[in-house]
Motif scaffolding. Structure first.
Motif, PDB file in Angstrom:
ATOM      1  N   PHE A 305       0.860  -1.181   0.000  1.00  0.00           N
ATOM      2  CA  PHE A 305       0.000   0.000   0.000  1.00  0.00           C
ATOM      3  C   PHE A 305       0.896   1.231   0.000  1.00  0.00           C
ATOM      4  CE2 PHE A 305      -2.144  -3.460   2.146  1.00  0.00           C
ATOM      5  CZ  PHE A 305      -3.382  -3.484   1.532  1.00  0.00           C
ATOM      6  N   GLU A 306       0.752   2.047  -1.024  1.00  0.00           N
ATOM      7  CA  GLU A 306       1.557   3.257  -1.147  1.00  0.00           C
ATOM      8  C   GLU A 306       0.635   4.454  -1.338  1.00  0.00           C
ATOM      9  OE1 GLU A 306       5.713   1.998  -3.153  1.00  0.00           O
ATOM     10  OE2 GLU A 306       3.983   1.775  -4.492  1.00  0.00           O
ATOM     11  N   ARG A 307       0.452   5.198  -0.248  1.00  0.00           N
ATOM     12  CA  ARG A 307      -0.454   6.349  -0.264  1.00  0.00           C
ATOM     13  C   ARG A 307      -1.775   5.966  -0.934  1.00  0.00           C
ATOM     14  NH1 ARG A 307       1.536  10.940   1.400  1.00  0.00           N
ATOM     15  NH2 ARG A 307       0.058  12.238   0.241  1.00  0.00           N
ATOM     16  N   CYS A 308      -2.303   4.853  -0.457  1.00  0.00           N
ATOM     17  CA  CYS A 308      -3.566   4.308  -0.970  1.00  0.00           C
ATOM     18  C   CYS A 308      -4.722   5.017  -0.267  1.00  0.00           C
ATOM     19  CB  CYS A 308      -3.606   2.805  -0.737  1.00  0.00           C
ATOM     20  SG  CYS A 308      -5.132   2.009  -1.264  1.00  0.00           S
ATOM     21  N   PHE A 309      -5.450   5.825  -1.006  1.00  0.00           N
ATOM     22  CA  PHE A 309      -6.514   6.624  -0.395  1.00  0.00           C
ATOM     23  C   PHE A 309      -7.806   5.823  -0.291  1.00  0.00           C
ATOM     24  CE2 PHE A 309     -10.263   9.343  -0.768  1.00  0.00           C
ATOM     25  CZ  PHE A 309     -10.079  10.190   0.325  1.00  0.00           C
ATOM     26  N   VAL A 310      -8.411   5.873   0.897  1.00  0.00           N
ATOM     27  CA  VAL A 310      -9.745   5.317   1.097  1.00  0.00           C
ATOM     28  C   VAL A 310     -10.589   6.385   1.784  1.00  0.00           C
ATOM     29  CG1 VAL A 310      -9.019   2.906   1.205  1.00  0.00           C
ATOM     30  CG2 VAL A 310      -9.086   4.262   3.306  1.00  0.00           C
ATOM     31  N   PRO A 311     -11.856   6.487   1.435  1.00  0.00           N
ATOM     32  CA  PRO A 311     -12.709   7.506   2.048  1.00  0.00           C
ATOM     33  C   PRO A 311     -13.052   7.162   3.490  1.00  0.00           C
ATOM     34  CG  PRO A 311     -13.999   6.092   0.611  1.00  0.00           C
ATOM     35  CD  PRO A 311     -12.567   5.697   0.410  1.00  0.00           C
ATOM     36  N   ASP A 312     -13.564   8.123   4.208  1.00  0.00           N
ATOM     37  CA  ASP A 312     -13.966   7.896   5.600  1.00  0.00           C
ATOM     38  C   ASP A 312     -14.994   6.774   5.703  1.00  0.00           C
ATOM     39  OD1 ASP A 312     -12.376   9.829   6.917  1.00  0.00           O
ATOM     40  OD2 ASP A 312     -13.744  11.428   6.300  1.00  0.00           O
ATOM     41  N   SER A 313     -15.803   6.610   4.662  1.00  0.00           N
ATOM     42  CA  SER A 313     -16.834   5.578   4.689  1.00  0.00           C
ATOM     43  C   SER A 313     -16.263   4.166   4.621  1.00  0.00           C
ATOM     44  CB  SER A 313     -17.800   5.787   3.518  1.00  0.00           C
ATOM     45  OG  SER A 313     -17.108   5.706   2.279  1.00  0.00           O
TER      46      SER A 313
END
Length: 353
Positions: A305-313
């Motif tokens: 995982f490299e700066r893998c963005f996931v939303p708050d949801s």
């Protein structure tokens, strides 16, 4: 050479050649060299017999053994038969029959029949190739065990004992298939069911119960296995969500899972949280671990995982610290304990045959 110094009879040499030809398919040229060598060794062994009929009898017996090399099964030599045609259960080895409800017996019967008829005939080839029989996944929905003990959301709502019987019967024929079921159901799905939001449950569990979506559980790291509480994968809070950074290792179903439950340490309070990451999310890669000697059909992955963005949801609100993994493991480890029981029962049934 034979004891009398004579050459091998022509009929004997031709018999050995026919054995070689019958043991492989016409398009399996890669086996030719090894089978020719085997033919020559058989001829030498047969030459130790002084009587022609003894030699011929020996070579004919070996024909059935050699034939096992092509498909793994021949009725003429049952004591060497592989799992291509799986034997019927010899008896109730653990005296479970009297303890099971009719529903639990029915689950056991369905899963046993499926594993013997659908999995046993093909799984050896997948084991040799270290591949998973993906075509079987949609068929599993007919067994009525999707979601295991989870109630609602299209899940089976099985008793713990019924789920244990399903696990046992899978492992009896193939432990890799049993492992797939446990990782998907009693790690990924169970975590969402116990600690997800209502929206997360409604979005994911119905599809996972039908195996339309496959899950995995990313906890173990390259440097943290049995001491998983020391995990170093991080979740950094940013506007609108989180950036996941780190590595995971030995993640079952990891190369092809649609839904990945990732455990990471929060930048906010340094506590371990859990997040749902979907296949194809930018910054997330999964690579198959090769050269395994066990559970070869299970597709274990190295994950980065490299700066893998996931939303708050995507954050599971029910996870507040590492101790919350125990809410999942308390049940999943019960199911894992039935894997070796099933494997032992399968070994017994094969030996009894």
């Amino acid at each position: 050479m034979p004891p009398n110094g004579a050459q091998q009879p022509l009929a004997l040499r031709e018999c050995s050649r026919s054995i070689c030809a019958g043991a492989i398919n016409a398009d399996s040229s890669k086996y030719t060299a090894s089978m020719e060598a085997a033919r020559d060794r058989l001829a030498v062994l047969a030459g130790q017999f002084t009587q022609e009929d003894e030699r011929e009898s020996f070579m004919q017996r070996q024909a059935t053994a050699a034939a096992l090399g092509s498909r793994g099964f021949t009725r003429a030599f049952p004591q060497a038969t592989t799992a291509v045609e799986f034997p019927k259960a010899a008896h109730d080895a653990l005296a479970l029959d009297a303890l099971l409800t009719p529903e639990e017996r029915d689950v056991r019967k369905r899963v046993r029949a499926f594993m013997e008829s659908e999995v046993a005939p093909i799984i050896t080839e997948y084991w040799e190739k270290a591949e998973f029989p993906f075509e079987l996944v949609p068929k599993l929905k007919q067994l009525g065990i999707g979601g295991g003990t989870i109630k609602g959301y299209g899940c089976a709502g099985l008793s713990i004992t019924a789920a244990a019987m399903a696990t046992l019967e899978m492992a009896r024929v193939d432990a890799s298939c049993g492992t797939f079921y446990l990782v998907h159901t009693f790690l990924a799905m169970l975590t969402i069911a116990l600690m997800g939001t209502e929206d997360q449950k409604k979005e994911l569990l119905p599809g996972m119960a039908k195996n339309d979506l496959v899950g995995c559980w990313a906890l173990t790291e390259p440097s943290h296995g049995s001491d998983a509480s020391a995990l170093t994968c991080t979740a950094t809070k940013v506007t609108g969500g989180w950036l996941i950074d780190g590595q995971k290792r030995w993640i079952g179903n990891g190369t092809w899972a649609d839904v990945v439950v990732v455990w990471a340490r929060s930048s906010v309070d340094n506590k371990v949280n859990a997040f749902i990451i979907r296949k194809g999310t930018p910054g997330f890669t999964a690579t198959k671990i090769d050269n395994k000697i066990a559970l070869r059909c299970v597709q274990n992955a190295d994950m980065v995982f490299e700066r893998c963005f996931v939303p708050d949801s995507a954050k599971l609100p029910g996870v507040e610290a590492f101790k919350d993994t125990n809410k999942v493991l308390a049940l999943s480890r019960i199911m894992v304990s039935w894997l070796p029981v099933g494997m032992a029962m399968g070994a017994y049934d094969m030996a009894a045959r």
